[in-house]
Design an enzyme around this catalytic site. Structure first.
Site, PDB file in Angstrom:
ATOM      1  N   SER A 260       0.826  -0.807   0.368  1.00 31.13           N
ATOM      2  CA  SER A 260       0.021  -0.032  -0.429  1.00 31.13           C
ATOM      3  C   SER A 260       0.612   1.113  -0.411  1.00 31.13           C
ATOM      4  CB  SER A 260      -0.990  -0.006   1.263  1.00 31.13           C
ATOM      5  OG  SER A 260      -1.606   0.853   1.131  1.00 31.13           O
TER       6      SER A 260
ATOM      7  N   ASP B  91     -10.239  -4.201  -5.574  1.00 35.01           N
ATOM      8  CA  ASP B  91      -9.474  -3.510  -4.593  1.00 35.01           C
ATOM      9  C   ASP B  91     -10.312  -2.504  -4.095  1.00 35.01           C
ATOM     10  OD1 ASP B  91      -8.315  -1.725  -3.011  1.00 35.01           O
ATOM     11  OD2 ASP B  91      -6.369  -3.197  -2.921  1.00 35.01           O
TER      12      ASP B  91
ATOM     13  N   HIS C 186      -7.499  -5.354  -0.304  1.00 34.26           N
ATOM     14  CA  HIS C 186      -6.550  -4.878  -0.091  1.00 34.26           C
ATOM     15  C   HIS C 186      -5.304  -5.129   0.460  1.00 34.26           C
ATOM     16  CE1 HIS C 186      -4.405  -0.989  -1.024  1.00 34.26           C
ATOM     17  NE2 HIS C 186      -4.140  -0.754   1.130  1.00 34.26           N
TER      18      HIS C 186
END
Length: 270
Positions: free
Chosen positions: A98, A221, A249
Site C-alpha cells: 500500500s 480492491d 487490499h
C-alpha cells in the site's frame, strides 16, 4: 543523527534468513510487520530478510514520533533509508504494501544504491480523484468523512473500514484481525498517518524512479482500484504489472501463496 542501535530499536528491526541477498518487507498504514508472517517463511532460505515497524506502529518506539517529521511521506522514507544504511544494505529487494510502495519509491529516488527492485503490493500514487484525468478511487468528501470518523470514534472507524479494505467477507477472521491491528494504534498517530497517506500525491515522482518495479494489482480492491494500477504501469518506466486473483487490499494475509508465487516469479526472471 541516530545511532545504529537507536535506529534498530526505534523501528523494531528484525533481521534473519540464510541468504545474503537482502529483501525488506514494509507494512502499510494501520499495520505492522506481523502482516508478513505468511509470506516471510518462503524467503528465509534464499534471502536476508528485514522486517520493521514504522514509528507509531507495532512494537516501534513511540517516543521517537515527531508530528512534524511524519507529516509527509518523506519522513517515513528517511526512516527506511536510516534502516538500510544502518544494516549496510545494497541492492535490496523492497516489498512495500500500500502506501509503503510510494515510501519505498521516494527512498529509492533519494538513495538508489540501496535498492535493486521494488515490489509494490496494492500501490497508489494518489488516492484522491483528480477528474477527468485521474481516478484514485476517493472523493475529497469521502476522505474527510473518514478522517472525521477517526477523530470522533476511533473504534467505530476501525470496525467500519476493516471489512471494506479486507474484502473477503466469507473469511470474517481476516477482517477481525485487521480491525484489531487498527485498534492497537495510537489514535492521534493513526489519524495523522491516515491524513498523510490519503492526501499524498506522488504522481510527479514516478518519472524519477531509478529502479525497476513489480506492481501487484489486486482484483476488486476498494483502496487501490484497477485504474490506479494501470496508471502506475503507464507512468513507471521498467515496471511490470500483474493482476492478481486475490480480492481486497491485503493479499499477503488473504492470498499468501499467490502473493509469494508472483514475487518469486518476478525475482527469478531478473
Amino acid at each position: 543523527m541516530s545511532t545504529a542501535n537507536e535506529v534498530l530499536t526505534r523501528n523494531n528491526v528484525k533481521v534473519f534468513g540464510k541468504g545474503t541477498r537482502p529483501i525488506v518487507f514494509a507494512h502499510g498504514f494501520g499495520c505492522d510487520q506481523e502482516m508478513w508472517r505468511y509470506i516471510v517463511p518462503s524467503f528465509e532460505d534464499d534471502y536476508r530478510v528485514v522486517l520493521f515497524d514504522y514509528v507509531g506502529s507495532g512494537q516501534s518506539q513511540q517516543d521517537y514520533y515527531d508530528a512534524v517529521k511524519y507529516n509527509d511521506l518523506q519522513g517515513y522514507a528517511q526512516d527506511v533509508l536510516d534502516i538500510m544504511e544502518t544494516l549496510d544494505l545494497r541492492n535490496a529487494i523492497f516489498v512495500g504494501h500500500s502506501v509503503s510502495s510510494m515510501i519505498g519509491l521516494l527512498a529509492s529516488i533519494r538513495e538508489a544504491k540501496y535498492f535493486e527492485r521494488i515490489v509494490m503490493l496494492g500501490p497508489s500514487p494518489r488516492y484522491l480523484n483528480d477528474l477527468p484525468d485521474y481516478f484514485g478511487g476517493f472523493t475529497r468528501n469521502e476522505i474527510d468523512e473518514l478522517l472525521t470518523m477517526m477523530q470522533l470514534n476511533f473504534m467505530g472507524w476501525a470496525s467500519y473500514l476493516a471489512p471494506i479494505a479486507m474484502q473477503n467477507n466469507e473469511r470474517r477472521e481476516l477482517s477481525e484481525e485487521l480491525e484489531k491491528t487498527f485498534c492497537a494504534r495510537d489514535p492521534q498517530i493513526a489519524r495523522q498517518f491516515a491524513e498523510v497517506t490519503f492526501l499524498s500525491d506522488c504522481r510527479n515522482d514516478l518519472k524519477h524512479a531509478p529502479i525497476p518495479s513489480l506492481i501487484l494489482q489486486c482484483s476488486d480492491d476498494s483502496i487501490a482500484p484497477i485504474q490506479v494500477g494501470n496508471y502506475l504501469h503507464a507512468h513507471l518506466k521498467d515496471s511490470t504489472l500483474r493482476l492478481m486473483n486475490a480480492k481486497g487490499h491485503y493479499p499477503q494475509l488473504s492470498h499468501p501463496e499467490e502473493t509469494t508465487t508472483l514475487i518469486k516469479q518476478y525475482l527469478g526472471n531478473h
